[in-house]
Motif scaffolding. Sequence first.
Motif, PDB file in Angstrom:
ATOM      1  N   CYS A   1       4.855   9.722  -3.751  1.00 28.04           N
ATOM      2  CA  CYS A   1       4.334   8.424  -3.329  1.00 28.04           C
ATOM      3  C   CYS A   1       5.053   7.970  -2.067  1.00 28.04           C
ATOM      4  O   CYS A   1       6.283   7.989  -2.002  1.00 28.04           O
ATOM      5  CB  CYS A   1       4.531   7.387  -4.436  1.00 28.04           C
ATOM      6  N   MET A   2       4.274   7.567  -1.070  1.00 28.14           N
ATOM      7  CA  MET A   2       4.829   7.151   0.209  1.00 28.14           C
ATOM      8  C   MET A   2       4.436   5.712   0.499  1.00 28.14           C
ATOM      9  O   MET A   2       3.398   5.454   1.117  1.00 28.14           O
ATOM     10  CB  MET A   2       4.345   8.104   1.307  1.00 28.14           C
ATOM     11  N   PRO A   3       5.230   4.748   0.016  1.00 25.79           N
ATOM     12  CA  PRO A   3       4.880   3.338   0.216  1.00 25.79           C
ATOM     13  C   PRO A   3       5.068   2.907   1.665  1.00 25.79           C
ATOM     14  O   PRO A   3       5.909   3.449   2.384  1.00 25.79           O
ATOM     15  CB  PRO A   3       5.850   2.596  -0.710  1.00 25.79           C
ATOM     16  N   GLU A   4       4.271   1.938   2.054  1.00 29.90           N
ATOM     17  CA  GLU A   4       4.404   1.385   3.400  1.00 29.90           C
ATOM     18  C   GLU A   4       5.762   0.706   3.538  1.00 29.90           C
ATOM     19  O   GLU A   4       6.180  -0.084   2.700  1.00 29.90           O
ATOM     20  CB  GLU A   4       3.281   0.372   3.638  1.00 29.90           C
ATOM     21  N   ASP A   5       6.475   1.037   4.598  1.00 33.64           N
ATOM     22  CA  ASP A   5       7.791   0.439   4.882  1.00 33.64           C
ATOM     23  C   ASP A   5       8.783   0.663   3.736  1.00 33.64           C
ATOM     24  O   ASP A   5       9.563  -0.235   3.384  1.00 33.64           O
ATOM     25  CB  ASP A   5       7.669  -1.071   5.152  1.00 33.64           C
ATOM     26  N   GLY A   6       8.730   1.833   3.154  1.00 34.07           N
ATOM     27  CA  GLY A   6       9.656   2.139   2.072  1.00 34.07           C
ATOM     28  C   GLY A   6       9.901   3.625   1.974  1.00 34.07           C
ATOM     29  O   GLY A   6       9.148   4.434   2.533  1.00 34.07           O
ATOM     30  N   PRO A   7      10.966   4.023   1.270  1.00 35.24           N
ATOM     31  CA  PRO A   7      11.284   5.444   1.135  1.00 35.24           C
ATOM     32  C   PRO A   7      10.292   6.155   0.228  1.00 35.24           C
ATOM     33  O   PRO A   7       9.628   5.543  -0.619  1.00 35.24           O
ATOM     34  CB  PRO A   7      12.686   5.431   0.519  1.00 35.24           C
TER      35      PRO A   7
ATOM     36  N   PRO B   1       0.841  -1.208   0.000  1.00 38.69           N
ATOM     37  CA  PRO B   1       0.000   0.000   0.000  1.00 38.69           C
ATOM     38  C   PRO B   1       0.871   1.251   0.000  1.00 38.69           C
ATOM     39  O   PRO B   1       2.001   1.242   0.495  1.00 38.69           O
ATOM     40  CB  PRO B   1      -0.804  -0.114   1.297  1.00 38.69           C
ATOM     41  N   MET B   2       0.321   2.335  -0.534  1.00 38.27           N
ATOM     42  CA  MET B   2       1.047   3.596  -0.486  1.00 38.27           C
ATOM     43  C   MET B   2       0.079   4.769  -0.507  1.00 38.27           C
ATOM     44  O   MET B   2      -1.039   4.670  -1.008  1.00 38.27           O
ATOM     45  CB  MET B   2       2.040   3.718  -1.631  1.00 38.27           C
ATOM     46  N   ASP B   3       0.521   5.882   0.101  1.00 39.88           N
ATOM     47  CA  ASP B   3      -0.189   7.142   0.016  1.00 39.88           C
ATOM     48  C   ASP B   3       0.337   7.903  -1.204  1.00 39.88           C
ATOM     49  O   ASP B   3       1.541   7.857  -1.495  1.00 39.88           O
ATOM     50  CB  ASP B   3       0.032   7.997   1.272  1.00 39.88           C
TER      51      ASP B   3
END
Length: 432
Positions: free
Chosen positions: A143-149, A91-93
């Motif tokens: 884009c702000m992925p879960e558990d990612g940069p 998932p990502m914002d």
Amino acid sequence: MRHRLVTRGAVALCILVAVALIGYGLAQAMTTSHQQTVQGTSENSPHSGEGTKANPRRTRLEVGLDGCTKGWDDPGAGAQVFDIKNTSDRPMDVVLLGTGDKAADPHIDPRKAQIYAELEALGPGVTRSMTTSIDAGHFHFSCMPEDGPVVDGTDTNVPQPSAELANSLPSPVQHAAPATEQELIPYTQQYEEWVKGQLPDIASQADQLKDVIQRRGPNWREEAQSIWLTAHHRYMTLGGAYGAFGDLGDSIDGTAAGLPQGPNDPDFTGFHRIERGLWANESPDDLLPLAQGLSNDLSSLQDQDLAVGALEIGLRTHEVSEDIATQTLSGVDDFGSHSGVDSARAQTEATQKLVEILRPLLADRMPADHLTAIDQRLVAAQKRLDDASAAHPQTAPADLPVPERNAVRSQIGQLSEQLAEVAAVTDIRRAT
């Protein structure tokens, strides 16, 4: 005040709705479809529409770990529907940021960029629609992925529309600047200091309650009930600090929910356990240890460091109103006093205090009429609660006559919807 958190999923939905409210007059003309599956976008036509309310520009984009929003190669001003597909495995914002400044350098300075639209928790393989309205200027997706940069898209220059088309385009959204933790810390500290300043008086009232029970005068029960109502109302005005009290919060104002023996469990303590005893004719011998425990807990609370957290203060401004609707007005925390209407009144005071403290920050991020509407709704909700309390004293919310009960619920429901915008504009985004 309860030591609990509303589920993040429910809050996320409210925040998404609020992002649309911050913004723009397209809500009646286009569906704010952050929850909808995309329909009607041709595989062979990634761009369509001219940017008017009736015919918004529609663009298919893809986001992933290797790039944010591939496909925005024909930008234009006006009403937008971005059909965004998450091609990653998490998932990502997704946030649309821009300067809205046609003279700005094409490289967007994150410190100056403002939020024009947002999708939260876009699932893997899922396509959802982001709606907004933009003017000419410089923009990019983040884009702000879960558990990612964070993955930033390329800077995109949205050109000026033709003079003929410009007259038919809607105004751009009233966008919000991303809140930072550094900005929110002073407001959080101010609120923490205010909470600490209320605790001595509440502790003193708890001491009075203990003393009345201990003296066992001829009218001790009525006097103790009166003190309990006053002390509990005052404690409920600290609603935005729930969670900051740790285990003491459960001991002071927890309910019997989840305890093995329910209300008869020995771990059921604090205000609500005393409430049960006072209104169920328990003896002073049974109540005195409980009152002593409440007094001790409130004394310990004054020595405890509070940590509301910059990440939470805006969210809690909204969640207090949700708590009124789901807990207080439903009666799940009524153990005999039938004081839910009074507790709801205290919780609106808690919300009012949070809005008052956050006002300088909110005034920079919300349309003035939205903030005024929240103030007016708080006053209207309090008046409705006061009227219900005066007409039906010591009546549980569920036992109010149907017209009054529905009127109270309506006011609280509308207040909660409006306060979702506060949660949205104070939501701290990760740096791009």
